[in-house]
Structure formats: structure tokens, C-alpha cells
Design a protein around this motif. Structure first.
Motif, PDB file in Angstrom:
ATOM      1  N   GLN A 130      39.212  -3.101   5.993  1.00  0.00           N
ATOM      2  CA  GLN A 130      38.581  -2.473   7.152  1.00  0.00           C
ATOM      3  C   GLN A 130      39.167  -1.082   7.411  1.00  0.00           C
ATOM      4  O   GLN A 130      38.434  -0.144   7.720  1.00  0.00           O
ATOM      5  CB  GLN A 130      38.738  -3.364   8.391  1.00  0.00           C
ATOM      6  N   ASP A 131      40.481  -0.948   7.268  1.00  0.00           N
ATOM      7  CA  ASP A 131      41.124   0.357   7.472  1.00  0.00           C
ATOM      8  C   ASP A 131      40.659   1.358   6.424  1.00  0.00           C
ATOM      9  O   ASP A 131      40.409   2.533   6.738  1.00  0.00           O
ATOM     10  CB  ASP A 131      42.649   0.197   7.414  1.00  0.00           C
TER      11      ASP A 131
ATOM     12  N   LEU B 294      36.929   5.895   5.002  1.00  0.00           N
ATOM     13  CA  LEU B 294      35.781   6.393   4.236  1.00  0.00           C
ATOM     14  C   LEU B 294      34.549   6.590   5.119  1.00  0.00           C
ATOM     15  O   LEU B 294      33.459   6.837   4.623  1.00  0.00           O
ATOM     16  CB  LEU B 294      35.449   5.410   3.098  1.00  0.00           C
ATOM     17  N   ARG B 295      34.733   6.443   6.422  1.00  0.00           N
ATOM     18  CA  ARG B 295      33.668   6.603   7.423  1.00  0.00           C
ATOM     19  C   ARG B 295      32.584   5.530   7.280  1.00  0.00           C
ATOM     20  O   ARG B 295      31.403   5.788   7.530  1.00  0.00           O
ATOM     21  CB  ARG B 295      33.056   8.001   7.347  1.00  0.00           C
ATOM     22  N   LEU B 296      32.999   4.342   6.867  1.00  0.00           N
ATOM     23  CA  LEU B 296      32.083   3.194   6.837  1.00  0.00           C
ATOM     24  C   LEU B 296      32.412   2.309   8.034  1.00  0.00           C
ATOM     25  O   LEU B 296      32.709   1.124   7.914  1.00  0.00           O
ATOM     26  CB  LEU B 296      32.250   2.417   5.527  1.00  0.00           C
ATOM     27  N   VAL B 297      32.352   2.910   9.216  1.00  0.00           N
ATOM     28  CA  VAL B 297      32.843   2.263  10.432  1.00  0.00           C
ATOM     29  C   VAL B 297      32.053   1.008  10.775  1.00  0.00           C
ATOM     30  O   VAL B 297      32.624  -0.048  11.083  1.00  0.00           O
ATOM     31  CB  VAL B 297      32.821   3.253  11.619  1.00  0.00           C
ATOM     32  N   GLU B 298      30.726   1.096  10.751  1.00  0.00           N
ATOM     33  CA  GLU B 298      29.905  -0.060  11.123  1.00  0.00           C
ATOM     34  C   GLU B 298      30.099  -1.218  10.151  1.00  0.00           C
ATOM     35  O   GLU B 298      30.182  -2.375  10.552  1.00  0.00           O
ATOM     36  CB  GLU B 298      28.426   0.349  11.166  1.00  0.00           C
ATOM     37  N   THR B 299      30.196  -0.904   8.864  1.00  0.00           N
ATOM     38  CA  THR B 299      30.408  -1.945   7.866  1.00  0.00           C
ATOM     39  C   THR B 299      31.791  -2.559   8.027  1.00  0.00           C
ATOM     40  O   THR B 299      31.966  -3.767   7.842  1.00  0.00           O
ATOM     41  CB  THR B 299      30.249  -1.378   6.440  1.00  0.00           C
TER      42      THR B 299
ATOM     43  N   LEU C 264      32.451  -6.522   8.386  1.00  0.00           N
ATOM     44  CA  LEU C 264      32.973  -7.048   7.123  1.00  0.00           C
ATOM     45  C   LEU C 264      33.321  -8.533   7.166  1.00  0.00           C
ATOM     46  O   LEU C 264      32.952  -9.277   6.233  1.00  0.00           O
ATOM     47  CB  LEU C 264      34.192  -6.230   6.682  1.00  0.00           C
ATOM     48  N   PRO C 265      34.019  -9.046   8.195  1.00  0.00           N
ATOM     49  CA  PRO C 265      34.329 -10.483   8.210  1.00  0.00           C
ATOM     50  C   PRO C 265      33.081 -11.362   8.094  1.00  0.00           C
ATOM     51  O   PRO C 265      33.099 -12.375   7.388  1.00  0.00           O
ATOM     52  CB  PRO C 265      35.025 -10.678   9.558  1.00  0.00           C
ATOM     53  N   HIS C 266      32.007 -10.966   8.773  1.00  0.00           N
ATOM     54  CA  HIS C 266      30.759 -11.733   8.695  1.00  0.00           C
ATOM     55  C   HIS C 266      30.177 -11.675   7.287  1.00  0.00           C
ATOM     56  O   HIS C 266      29.706 -12.701   6.761  1.00  0.00           O
ATOM     57  CB  HIS C 266      29.741 -11.178   9.691  1.00  0.00           C
ATOM     58  N   LEU C 267      30.190 -10.506   6.662  1.00  0.00           N
ATOM     59  CA  LEU C 267      29.661 -10.365   5.302  1.00  0.00           C
ATOM     60  C   LEU C 267      30.457 -11.204   4.305  1.00  0.00           C
ATOM     61  O   LEU C 267      29.887 -11.810   3.385  1.00  0.00           O
ATOM     62  CB  LEU C 267      29.681  -8.892   4.881  1.00  0.00           C
TER      63      LEU C 267
ATOM     64  N   GLN D 266      23.917   1.346   4.512  1.00  0.00           N
ATOM     65  CA  GLN D 266      22.751   2.227   4.427  1.00  0.00           C
ATOM     66  C   GLN D 266      21.800   1.986   5.600  1.00  0.00           C
ATOM     67  O   GLN D 266      21.297   2.934   6.220  1.00  0.00           O
ATOM     68  CB  GLN D 266      22.027   2.011   3.105  1.00  0.00           C
ATOM     69  N   THR D 267      21.547   0.713   5.920  1.00  0.00           N
ATOM     70  CA  THR D 267      20.651   0.370   7.025  1.00  0.00           C
ATOM     71  C   THR D 267      21.180   0.888   8.349  1.00  0.00           C
ATOM     72  O   THR D 267      20.433   1.449   9.161  1.00  0.00           O
ATOM     73  CB  THR D 267      20.457  -1.156   7.100  1.00  0.00           C
TER      74      THR D 267
END
Length: 254
Positions: A8-9, A14-19, A23-26, A49-50
Motif C-alpha cells: 500500500q505504501d 506511485l500515486r495509486l492511492v485509490e487502489t 488492495l485488501p479487498h482485491l 484505470q476505472t
């Protein structure tokens, strides 16, 4: 620190904040479905992307500054019979934006000019275009203060960069020489670059009276009318037909 927290960090870096948040759910979903590494990576990148597309759409809607949110599906053709369903569908496919056509929506107050313009603007944004809405009064104010305030400068920059510019209530008030000249330069900037929707209760032949300068009027009309569709909305005012009254069903005249 767990591996998930480390991931997550890294994602936040990498500016993938929403992902990173999701992440735990994915990961749980991948474990439950026994997904392959390839499918898991596809799900992660597709999610990012979404979210980014949704954020971009929300930003474009915010920057458009529509006065209300009414779609073309909410435009009641039964109340405005001067526009056919076929014509509305032709407008909705937005090929006219690609062809740099302008639209002039003419008619008295309350017939749906602004609703139609906003609906087309929302449709344009949903299809990936940049659209922006401004009233004529706000536009003149921003033009006059563009070199003075940062807000007006940013606003005019967005207007000039838009694929579709909606100017509402064109010619609702007379312009002085300076205002007419600034308006001409804006139209000239947008010419062959953006499509323009103008709403007005005055036909183009009457614009000269309010612009006050026949040479400027001719120059503006030359650019706007080069590629244009003029749509007359001539039914009775929708707002008047559906207005509420403090007298209920009782007539005011009784």
C-alpha cells in the motif's frame, strides 16, 4: 509492517492511492476465487484505470460549471414539438463537435434552451470531450478581469481549451465597445478550434443592436455562422405551463 501495508505504501508512492485503499479487498477476492497472478494483476490495474476515469469525469463535470444537472433523457420532447426525436438523436451523437459545427438555440424564455444546452454538454463530457458552460454576463465579467484576477485567468484558459463552449443568454444585455471587442476576440480564438452552443431569445439579425458596432457584429457572425445549425424552440414556456401557484386549482381571476 505487513506485506500488504508495504504494498500500500509503494502504491501510494506511485500515486495509486485509490487502489492502495482497495488492495485488501482485491487480495481477498483473488484468494477466494483462486485467481492466477496474471488475472490478479489485471484486476488491480483495471481497478486503478476505472477510478482514474471516474475522477477525470467528475473533474470535467465540476469544471464545466453547469447551472444544474439535466440530461438529454430528461428533455421532454412532448413539451417541445418543434424538435423531433430524430433531430435530438442527431444532436446526441455529437458528430457536429468533430466537424466543429456551432449550434444556436433560439426561442423565448422557458422553452428549454438551457436544458438542451446543458444536456448536450453533459453528453459531451460523458463521451470524453471537455465542455464548459457560462452565462453571457459571467463571460463578460471574466473577459474584463482576465488580466487582473487569477480566477478569471484560469476560467478563460479552460474556456479556450474546451471542445465545447456553451454561452447562455447571449445578447440579453447591450455591450459597450470594449466588451464587444473582447467578445469578438474570444470567438476568433474559438473559431476552427471548438464548437459553440449559443442560447438566445434574439435572432442573429438582431445582435447588431446590442453589440453596437456593425463591423464587430459582422465579424462575429462570419465566424459563428460559417458552420452552424440554428434550432428554433417555439413552444409555450414549459415553466409557465407547469408553474406552481399559491391558489391551488383556483383561478387568480376568480
Amino acid at each position: 509492517m505487513s506485506q500488504i501495508q508495504q504494498l500500500q505504501d509503494i502504491m501510494k508512492g506511485l500515486r495509486l492511492v485509490e487502489t492502495a485503499k482497495h488492495l485488501p479487498h482485491l487480495i481477498r477476492e483473488a484468494e477466494q476465487k483462486d485467481l492466477s497472478f496474471t488475472q490478479f494483476l489485471l484486476d488491480v490495474t483495471s481497478y486503478e484505470q476505472t477510478r482514474r476515469e471516474e475522477k477525470q469525469l467528475n473533474n470535467r463535470l465540476k469544471w464545466a460549471t453547469f447551472p444544474f444537472s439535466k440530461t438529454l433523457e430528461e428533455f421532454n420532447l412532448k413539451e417541445q414539438k418543434s424538435l423531433s426525436n430524430k433531430q435530438l438523436n442527431r444532436l446526441k451523437d455529437l458528430t457536429w463537435i468533430e466537424q466543429l459545427y456551432n449550434l444556436i438555440l433560439l426561442g423565448p424564455p422557458g422553452v428549454g434552451k438551457t436544458h438542451l444546452a446543458v444536456g448536450l454538454g453533459i453528453e459531451a463530457i460523458n463521451q470524453g470531450y471537455k465542455a464548459i458552460f457560462t452565462s453571457m454576463g459571467d463571460l463578460i465579467h471574466n473577459l474584463k478581469t482576465e488580466e487582473i484576477t487569477r480566477k478569471s485567468k484560469a476560467r478563460m484558459k479552460r474556456i479556450r481549451e474546451a471542445d465545447l463552449v456553451i454561452i447562455d443568454d447571449l445578447m440579453f444585455m447591450a455591450m459597450d465597445q470594449q466588451e464587444a471587442n473582447m467578445f469578438f476576440h474570444l470567438i476568433n480564438d474559438l473559431y476552427n478550434q471548438s464548437s459553440i452552443i449559443l442560447t438566445s431569445n434574439k435572432a442573429p439579425k438582431e445582435w447588431g443592436e446590442l453589440l453596437g458596432d456593425q463591423a464587430i457584429t459582422t465579424a462575429i457572425l462570419d465566424r459563428i455562422l460559417h458552420r452552424v445549425e440554428i434550432i428554433h424552440l417555439n413552444e409555450d414556456s414549459y415553466r409557465m405551463k407547469h408553474r406552481s401557484t399559491i391558489f391551488g386549482e383556483q383561478s387568480v381571476s376568480k
